[in-house]
Design an enzyme around this catalytic site. Structure first.
Site, short mmCIF file in Angstrom:
data_model
loop_
_atom_site.label_atom_id
_atom_site.label_comp_id
_atom_site.label_asym_id
_atom_site.label_seq_id
_atom_site.Cartn_x
_atom_site.Cartn_y
_atom_site.Cartn_z
N ASN A 129 8.86 -9.23 -2.06
CA ASN A 129 8.67 -10.67 -2.27
C ASN A 129 7.22 -11.01 -2.61
O ASN A 129 6.87 -12.19 -2.73
CB ASN A 129 9.14 -11.46 -1.04
CG ASN A 129 8.32 -11.15 0.21
OD1 ASN A 129 7.33 -10.42 0.13
ND2 ASN A 129 8.73 -11.71 1.34
N ARG A 173 -11.36 -4.21 22.70
CA ARG A 173 -10.26 -5.14 22.41
C ARG A 173 -9.15 -4.88 23.42
O ARG A 173 -8.86 -3.71 23.74
CB ARG A 173 -9.69 -4.88 21.01
CG ARG A 173 -10.54 -5.45 19.91
CD ARG A 173 -9.87 -5.29 18.57
NE ARG A 173 -9.53 -3.88 18.28
CZ ARG A 173 -9.32 -3.40 17.07
NH1 ARG A 173 -9.39 -4.19 16.04
NH2 ARG A 173 -9.03 -2.13 16.88
N ALA A 174 -8.54 -5.97 23.88
CA ALA A 174 -7.45 -5.81 24.85
C ALA A 174 -6.35 -4.96 24.24
O ALA A 174 -5.99 -5.15 23.07
CB ALA A 174 -6.90 -7.18 25.23
N GLY A 225 2.07 -7.92 -1.05
CA GLY A 225 1.87 -6.86 -2.03
C GLY A 225 1.12 -7.37 -3.26
O GLY A 225 0.70 -8.52 -3.33
N PHE A 269 1.38 7.13 12.38
CA PHE A 269 0.12 6.78 13.03
C PHE A 269 -0.71 6.06 11.96
O PHE A 269 -0.14 5.22 11.28
CB PHE A 269 -0.47 8.02 13.70
CG PHE A 269 0.26 8.30 15.01
CD1 PHE A 269 1.63 8.53 15.02
CD2 PHE A 269 -0.39 8.24 16.22
CE1 PHE A 269 2.34 8.71 16.21
CE2 PHE A 269 0.31 8.42 17.43
CZ PHE A 269 1.67 8.65 17.42
N TYR A 276 0.83 -1.22 0.00
CA TYR A 276 0.00 0.00 0.00
C TYR A 276 0.86 1.27 0.00
O TYR A 276 0.86 2.04 -0.97
CB TYR A 276 -0.93 -0.06 1.22
CG TYR A 276 -1.59 1.24 1.61
CD1 TYR A 276 -2.11 2.12 0.65
CD2 TYR A 276 -1.71 1.59 2.96
CE1 TYR A 276 -2.73 3.31 1.03
CE2 TYR A 276 -2.33 2.77 3.35
CZ TYR A 276 -2.82 3.63 2.38
OH TYR A 276 -3.44 4.79 2.77
N TYR A 317 4.29 -7.10 17.05
CA TYR A 317 4.49 -6.19 15.92
C TYR A 317 5.26 -4.95 16.39
O TYR A 317 6.32 -4.61 15.85
CB TYR A 317 3.13 -5.80 15.33
CG TYR A 317 3.20 -4.64 14.36
CD1 TYR A 317 4.00 -4.69 13.23
CD2 TYR A 317 2.47 -3.47 14.60
CE1 TYR A 317 4.08 -3.62 12.34
CE2 TYR A 317 2.54 -2.39 13.72
CZ TYR A 317 3.35 -2.47 12.60
OH TYR A 317 3.43 -1.40 11.74
N ASP A 376 13.37 -11.71 -1.46
CA ASP A 376 13.10 -11.58 -0.03
C ASP A 376 14.31 -10.91 0.62
O ASP A 376 15.46 -11.27 0.32
CB ASP A 376 12.87 -12.97 0.58
CG ASP A 376 12.23 -12.85 1.94
OD1 ASP A 376 12.85 -12.26 2.86
OD2 ASP A 376 11.09 -13.34 2.10
N ARG A 414 -8.41 8.19 17.08
CA ARG A 414 -7.19 7.85 16.37
C ARG A 414 -6.78 9.01 15.46
O ARG A 414 -7.60 9.86 15.11
CB ARG A 414 -7.40 6.58 15.51
CG ARG A 414 -7.63 5.31 16.34
CD ARG A 414 -6.38 4.89 17.08
NE ARG A 414 -6.57 3.71 17.92
CZ ARG A 414 -6.88 3.73 19.22
NH1 ARG A 414 -7.08 4.88 19.84
NH2 ARG A 414 -6.99 2.62 19.91
N1 NAD Z 1 -0.54 1.05 7.01
C1 NAD Z 1 -0.34 1.76 8.13
O1 NAD Z 1 -1.22 2.46 8.61
C2 NAD Z 1 1.01 1.71 8.82
C3 NAD Z 1 1.14 2.36 10.06
C4 NAD Z 1 2.38 2.33 10.69
C5 NAD Z 1 3.47 1.70 10.09
N2 NAD Z 1 3.30 1.07 8.90
C6 NAD Z 1 4.47 0.39 8.29
O2 NAD Z 1 4.59 0.81 6.95
C7 NAD Z 1 5.08 -0.25 6.13
C8 NAD Z 1 4.19 -0.42 4.92
O3 NAD Z 1 2.86 -0.70 5.36
P1 NAD Z 1 1.74 -1.10 4.32
O4 NAD Z 1 0.44 -0.81 4.97
O5 NAD Z 1 2.04 -0.51 2.99
O6 NAD Z 1 1.95 -2.67 4.28
P2 NAD Z 1 1.72 -3.70 3.06
O7 NAD Z 1 1.52 -5.05 3.68
O8 NAD Z 1 0.69 -3.19 2.12
O9 NAD Z 1 3.13 -3.69 2.31
C9 NAD Z 1 4.27 -4.35 2.78
C10 NAD Z 1 5.03 -4.89 1.58
O10 NAD Z 1 6.25 -5.50 2.02
C11 NAD Z 1 6.45 -6.71 1.28
N3 NAD Z 1 7.32 -7.57 2.10
C12 NAD Z 1 7.05 -8.06 3.34
N4 NAD Z 1 8.10 -8.77 3.79
C13 NAD Z 1 9.05 -8.74 2.83
C14 NAD Z 1 10.36 -9.28 2.72
N5 NAD Z 1 10.89 -10.02 3.70
N6 NAD Z 1 11.06 -9.06 1.59
C15 NAD Z 1 10.54 -8.33 0.58
N7 NAD Z 1 9.30 -7.77 0.63
C16 NAD Z 1 8.56 -7.98 1.74
C17 NAD Z 1 5.05 -7.24 1.06
O11 NAD Z 1 4.96 -8.15 -0.02
C18 NAD Z 1 4.27 -5.95 0.79
O12 NAD Z 1 4.27 -5.62 -0.58
C19 NAD Z 1 5.17 -1.49 7.03
O13 NAD Z 1 6.50 -1.66 7.42
C20 NAD Z 1 4.30 -1.13 8.23
O14 NAD Z 1 4.75 -1.73 9.41
C21 NAD Z 1 2.11 1.05 8.25
#
Ligand code: NAD
Length: 323
Positions: free
Chosen positions: A32, A282-283, A36, A169, A11, A141, A51, A219
């Site tokens: 990987n 939720r806890a 995604g 956030f 995303y 997490y 990966d 939030r």
């Molecule tokens: N979405 C939110 O509101 C939010 C809030 C705080 C932090 N984050 C952080 O932002 C980042 C992106 O979030 P998102 O919502 O886009 O998540 P997402 O799940 O949409 O995207 C994560 C991507 O990382 C890839 N991926 C995971 N492990 C991998 C690996 N070992 N090697 C290669 N690719 C790998 C997945 O295939 C995916 O495309 C994350 O690290 C998440 O912890 C997101």
């Protein structure tokens, strides 16, 4: 710049890639595809499937594309899943992340902007949350993200890595081409829009007896394009300075929004009723999670320009309607 975006099929990573490509940067996406989507990849960016745990593959990709900087967004981010499967979170968010740092060290790439999270704070003593407040994650997490921040600090000290960790956030909204799509979806706005679109019967409100203005949790939502802007500023910040490590909270601040306010905003934006079911708390859900982003405003010069909730929800709805 030549920028390596991990998680660029996800995303936030796909929106980030679009913004970088539009600004004329040369982008290599490394993903990987575990979470995604191939169709979220920007056709004007180079895609390398792999990966992060595969250090030689990452090293070769950094070297052969003469990468200048890394934006590290890959990871697993489902709080509930992390409670049942902590190993996955330590392996992917910490061990695979450290593999990336080893590859960067060996390839001589120093700047990294990391996607961290407000989950590192756990249940805060007070809000708005600033970066000086104690951390205390209450799920694997958040623990894995905090452990990685600490690894970044040690790589910075030992190898001169230049680090900005951005504690997001709730990212929300969509870019022109890409939007929020998780499986399973646990984020409020896409769930609420599913209900509006008729693909989900109702949205569950987890607790309506919190000490907040309408009893539901408050939030902080940040438009994904404002988030992308903060990364661009962080890259500039790192480029112009000696090795350092900084942490910034990113949210829109203010009073935040209650769950009911998000639902009623989505009803207005979509013109459709949204059915709700009230369930138990939720806890570990704090009543209020709102950021102070003063440090990012002050030091990075970041100003969110799409902070209004209706702007965020409308962009998510428009993107959803084009799919
Ligand atoms: N979405 C939110 O509101 C939010 C809030 C705080 C932090 N984050 C952080 O932002 C980042 C992106 O979030 P998102 O919502 O886009 O998540 P997402 O799940 O949409 O995207 C994560 C991507 O990382 C890839 N991926 C995971 N492990 C991998 C690996 N070992 N090697 C290669 N690719 C790998 C997945 O295939 C995916 O495309 C994350 O690290 C998440 O912890 C997101």
């Amino acid at each position: 710049m030549r920028i390596f975006v991990t998680g660029g099929a996800g995303y936030i990573g796909s929106v980030m890639t679009d913004v970088l490509v539009d600004r004329g940067h040369d982008v290599t996406v490394f993903d990987n595809l575990s979470r995604g989507h191939r169709d979220a990849l920007n056709p004007r960016a180079r895609f390398v499937e792999g990966d992060l745990v595969d250090t030689p593959h990452v090293f070769n990709t950094l070297k052969s594309n003469r990468i200048d900087a890394v934006i590290h967004m890959a990871g697993d981010a489902l709080v509930g899943e992390s409670m049942g499967n902590p190993a996955r979170y330590y392996r992917n968010n910490l061990i695979a992340g450290v593999s990336l740092l080893e590859a960067m060290r060996d390839a001589g790439v120093t700047p990294i902007v990391f996607s961290s999270t407000c989950a590192v704070y756990g249940v805060p003593e007070r809000t708005p949350l600033d970066e000086g407040m104690p951390t205390g994650p209450i799920n694997p997490y958040g623990e894995s993200k905090l452990a990685y921040e600490r690894a970044l600090e040690w790589f910075h000290r030992a190898h001169g890595l230049k680090v900005v960790a951005l504690r997001y956030f709730n990212a929300a909204g969509a870019g022109a081409r890409s939007g929020e799509r998780h499986e399973p979806e646990t984020h409020l706005i896409p769930i609420v829009l599913d209900v509006a679109a008729g693909t989900r019967p109702s949205v569950t409100i987890f607790g309506d007896d919190y000490p907040t203005r309408d009893g539901t949790c408050v939030r902080d939502y940040i438009h994904v394009l404002d988030l992308a802007d903060a990364h661009l500023l962080a890259l500039e910040f790192l480029r112009s300075r000696d090795p350092r490590m900084e942490i910034y909270n990113l949210g829109c601040g203010g009073d935040g929004y209650t769950i009911r306010e998000v639902i009623s905003c989505a009803e207005k934006v979509t013109g459709r009723p949204i059915a709700t079911v009230t369930g138990p708390r939720r806890a570990g859900d704090p009543p209020v999670l709102v950021a102070s982003s003063d440090k990012a405003r002050r030091e990075l010069g970041w100003t969110p320009t799409r902070a209004r909730l209706d702007v965020i929800v409308e962009s998510a709805w428009n993107w959803r309607s084009t799919r």
